[in-house]
Design a protein around this motif. Structure first.
Motif, short mmCIF file in Angstrom:
data_model
loop_
_atom_site.label_atom_id
_atom_site.label_comp_id
_atom_site.label_asym_id
_atom_site.label_seq_id
_atom_site.Cartn_x
_atom_site.Cartn_y
_atom_site.Cartn_z
N LEU A 60 115.26 22.73 -39.78
CA LEU A 60 114.36 21.67 -40.26
C LEU A 60 112.92 22.17 -40.10
O LEU A 60 112.14 21.68 -39.29
N VAL A 61 112.61 23.21 -40.87
CA VAL A 61 111.38 23.96 -40.66
C VAL A 61 110.76 24.31 -42.02
O VAL A 61 111.50 24.53 -43.00
N PRO A 62 109.43 24.36 -42.12
CA PRO A 62 108.82 24.80 -43.38
C PRO A 62 109.22 26.24 -43.72
O PRO A 62 109.62 27.01 -42.84
N LEU A 63 109.11 26.58 -45.00
CA LEU A 63 109.54 27.90 -45.47
C LEU A 63 108.36 28.73 -45.98
O LEU A 63 107.45 28.18 -46.60
N GLU A 64 108.42 30.03 -45.70
CA GLU A 64 107.36 30.93 -46.16
C GLU A 64 107.78 31.58 -47.48
O GLU A 64 108.95 31.88 -47.68
N SER A 65 106.79 31.78 -48.33
CA SER A 65 107.07 32.41 -49.63
C SER A 65 106.02 33.47 -49.93
O SER A 65 104.87 33.34 -49.50
N ASP A 66 106.42 34.51 -50.64
CA ASP A 66 105.46 35.54 -51.07
C ASP A 66 104.81 35.18 -52.40
O ASP A 66 103.92 35.87 -52.86
N ASP A 67 105.27 34.10 -53.05
CA ASP A 67 104.74 33.76 -54.37
C ASP A 67 103.29 33.30 -54.27
O ASP A 67 103.00 32.34 -53.55
N PRO A 68 102.40 33.97 -55.00
CA PRO A 68 100.98 33.63 -54.86
C PRO A 68 100.67 32.19 -55.28
O PRO A 68 99.71 31.59 -54.81
N TRP A 69 101.54 31.60 -56.14
CA TRP A 69 101.21 30.25 -56.62
C TRP A 69 101.36 29.19 -55.53
O TRP A 69 100.79 28.11 -55.63
N CYS A 70 102.08 29.51 -54.44
CA CYS A 70 102.18 28.51 -53.36
C CYS A 70 100.81 28.30 -52.74
O CYS A 70 100.34 27.17 -52.60
N ALA A 71 100.16 29.43 -52.36
CA ALA A 71 98.83 29.32 -51.76
C ALA A 71 97.85 28.71 -52.76
O ALA A 71 97.00 27.89 -52.39
N GLN A 72 98.02 29.10 -54.04
CA GLN A 72 97.14 28.56 -55.09
C GLN A 72 97.24 27.03 -55.16
O GLN A 72 96.29 26.34 -55.44
N LEU A 73 98.45 26.53 -54.90
CA LEU A 73 98.70 25.08 -55.02
C LEU A 73 98.63 24.36 -53.67
O LEU A 73 99.03 23.21 -53.57
N GLN A 74 98.13 25.06 -52.63
CA GLN A 74 98.21 24.47 -51.28
C GLN A 74 97.60 23.08 -51.23
O GLN A 74 96.56 22.81 -51.81
N GLY A 75 98.31 22.19 -50.53
CA GLY A 75 97.86 20.81 -50.41
C GLY A 75 98.40 19.91 -51.52
O GLY A 75 98.32 18.69 -51.44
N PHE A 76 98.98 20.52 -52.56
CA PHE A 76 99.48 19.72 -53.68
C PHE A 76 100.89 19.24 -53.37
O PHE A 76 101.77 20.03 -53.04
N SER A 77 101.10 17.93 -53.44
CA SER A 77 102.44 17.44 -53.11
C SER A 77 103.14 16.93 -54.37
O SER A 77 102.50 16.48 -55.33
N LEU A 78 104.44 17.03 -54.33
CA LEU A 78 105.28 16.62 -55.46
C LEU A 78 106.16 15.47 -55.01
O LEU A 78 106.79 15.54 -53.95
#
Ligand SMILES: Cc1cc2nc3c(=O)[nH]c(=O)nc-3n(C[C@H](O)[C@H](O)[C@H](O)COP(=O)(O)OP(=O)(O)OC[C@H]3O[C@@H](n4cnc5c(N)ncnc54)[C@H](O)[C@@H]3O)c2cc1C
Length: 419
Positions: free
Chosen positions: A197-215
């Motif tokens: 039950l933990v957040p996941l790390e990704s190498d995809d640059p668009w995650c950081a680009q979208l940081q703070g954006f919730s769906l």
């Protein structure tokens, strides 16, 4: 050696399982001391469920088992002895009215997890439990049976001890893994400790680009190699390191083989529309403003923040007027909206996890009593055990059931003079 006290049962850890264990044994007539370094009892319990305290899940024991990854059979006896319904009655009868929400999650009517901790603390005090603000560093044995708990300030002499020290997550709440060291020193095996039950790390640059954006209202799918292991509708968000939020935390509990397996996520941004209906929706939006640039129409479909990323990943030129979008490019757009990809490098560290997976091997603990099979008078309860569950109130229920059984059996054995 400085003697801090003498009791029948010393409970190491005043969290959810420790308080339940202490109250239960004290109600059986035992003298009980709880040791915890925290000023306030139940520190982690107070922050559960975002401060609202998802105290249990209103479900049958069989449904409960489906929410435990791996082999939950160890819990059958404890859950039958003290079930989710028993938890609900316990708190309601002791002044904490509860309500049931979506997914059978149970919360205090007050939406305040402090009420759960205060209730247990009050019950403990009324039953005569003593609280010592100190941390245990070892458990002492005499003739292979528990005889004292050792702390930096002195010892508490006892006939039995319960290790209720929790896991490794959120160490500021006091659960820093010290209990595993004590268990190992007494000969117990501790299985691999990993975050769940933990957040996941990704190498995809668009995650950081979208940081703070919730769906909201999206479907998240998780794949282990190419096998679908999780699929759920709900909420999530992008962060500077990858992804988080309720859906992601839940998905992470199904990702238990980093190292040997590869994981990836797909987000269905339009779960309410199948591919044909989504295509019709795109066509409708675009033909309503045929001369408008795509970069100015897409926000209506995916939001302003996601528009540049969606254009980039679908290979669509945002400066084109809508009427210039080819059927092929529309297909790329549609497929992306139904399966937005997020690669997964790994999890955030265990300190950021909601629970620790792994712990004291249940093979060395009696499931009917929670007593150690190796050391007489030693009991375990809660997250220190190699048990964890998905979200929904199941982890606290594990703490209540095992705490209850440990307190009851220690109390019974102590009364009967077996310890
Ligand atoms: C942010 C967050 C939200 C959560 N929300 C929910 C939820 O809504 N529903 C749910 O079911 N689960 C939830 N959980 C999980 C749940 O809180 C835990 O599974 C549960 O608290 C475990 O209970 P425990 O008694 O085993 O351990 P804890 O509650 O962690 O208590 C362990 C106690 O032991 C003490 N301790 C540790 N080492 C020593 C030592 N050496 N000497 C003395 N004392 C010691 C600690 O100070 C601590 O007070 C949440 C967890 C987190 C982190």
């Amino acid at each position: 050696m400085n003697i801090l006290g003498t009791c029948d049962l010393a409970v190491v850890g005043g969290g959810a399982s420790g308080l339940m264990c202490a109250f239960t044994a004290a109600s059986e007539g035992c003298s009980v001391v709880v040791l915890d370094g925290n000023r306030q009892a139940g520190r982690k319990l107070r922050i559960t469920g975002k401060g609202r305290g998802n105290v249990t899940n209103r479900c049958t024991v069989d449904d409960f088992m489906k929410n435990i990854p791996g082999d939950g059979r160890f819990l059958y006896s404890a859950l039958n002895r003290f079930s989710p319904e028993d938890t609900i009655s316990f708190f309601e009868e002791n002044g904490v009215p509860l309500k049931t929400e979506r997914g059978s999650r149970v919360f205090p009517v007050s939406d305040n997890a402090n009420d759960l901790a205060d209730c247990l603390f009050r019950l403990c005090r009324e039953a005569g439990v003593r609280f010592l603000r100190t941390r245990a560093d070892s458990i002492l044995l005499t003739d292979s049976a528990v005889s004292a708990v050792h702390t930096a300030e002195g010892t508490v002499n006892c006939r039995a001890a319960a290790l209720c020290t929790g896991g490794l997550s959120y160490p500021l709440t006091g659960s820093d893994g010290a209990g595993y060291v004590i268990a190992r020193s007494l000969g117990h095996r501790v299985t691999d400790l990993r975050p769940s039950l933990v957040p996941l790390e990704s190498d995809d640059p668009w995650c950081a680009q979208l940081q703070g954006f919730s769906l909201k209202n999206v479907t998240l799918r998780a794949y282990e190699d190419e096998k679908l292991v999780y699929r759920e509708l709900g909420e999530m968000l992008f962060t500077h390191f990858g992804v988080s939020g309720p859906l992601v935390l839940s998905a992470s509990a199904h990702m238990r083989r980093f190292g040997s397996s590869r994981y990836r996520l797909e987000i269905d941004l339009k779960p309410g529309l199948d591919e044909d209906r989504l295509d019709a929706r795109i066509l409708r939006d675009f033909s309503a403003s045929p001369n408008k640039q795509l970069v100015n129409i897409l926000p209506g479909l995916v939001g302003r923040s996601m528009t540049p990323v969606v254009l980039q990943l679908s290979g669509v030129d945002g400066s084109l007027p809508a009427h210039d979008l080819t059927a092929e490019k529309r297909g790329s757009l549609r497929r992306l909206l139904k399966a937005f990809p997020v690669s997964v490098r790994g999890t955030r560290p265990v300190e950021e996890a909601i629970v620790t997976s792994g712990g004291v091997s249940t093979k060395e603990v009696n499931p009917r009593t929670m007593e150690s099979k190796l050391v007489k008078g030693l009991y375990f309860a809660g997250e220190i055990l190699d048990l964890d569950a998905y979200t929904g109130g199941f982890n606290l229920q594990i703490a209540w059931s095992t705490g209850r059984v440990a307190g009851e059996s220690a109390g019974k054995q102590l009364k009967e003079g077996d310890l």
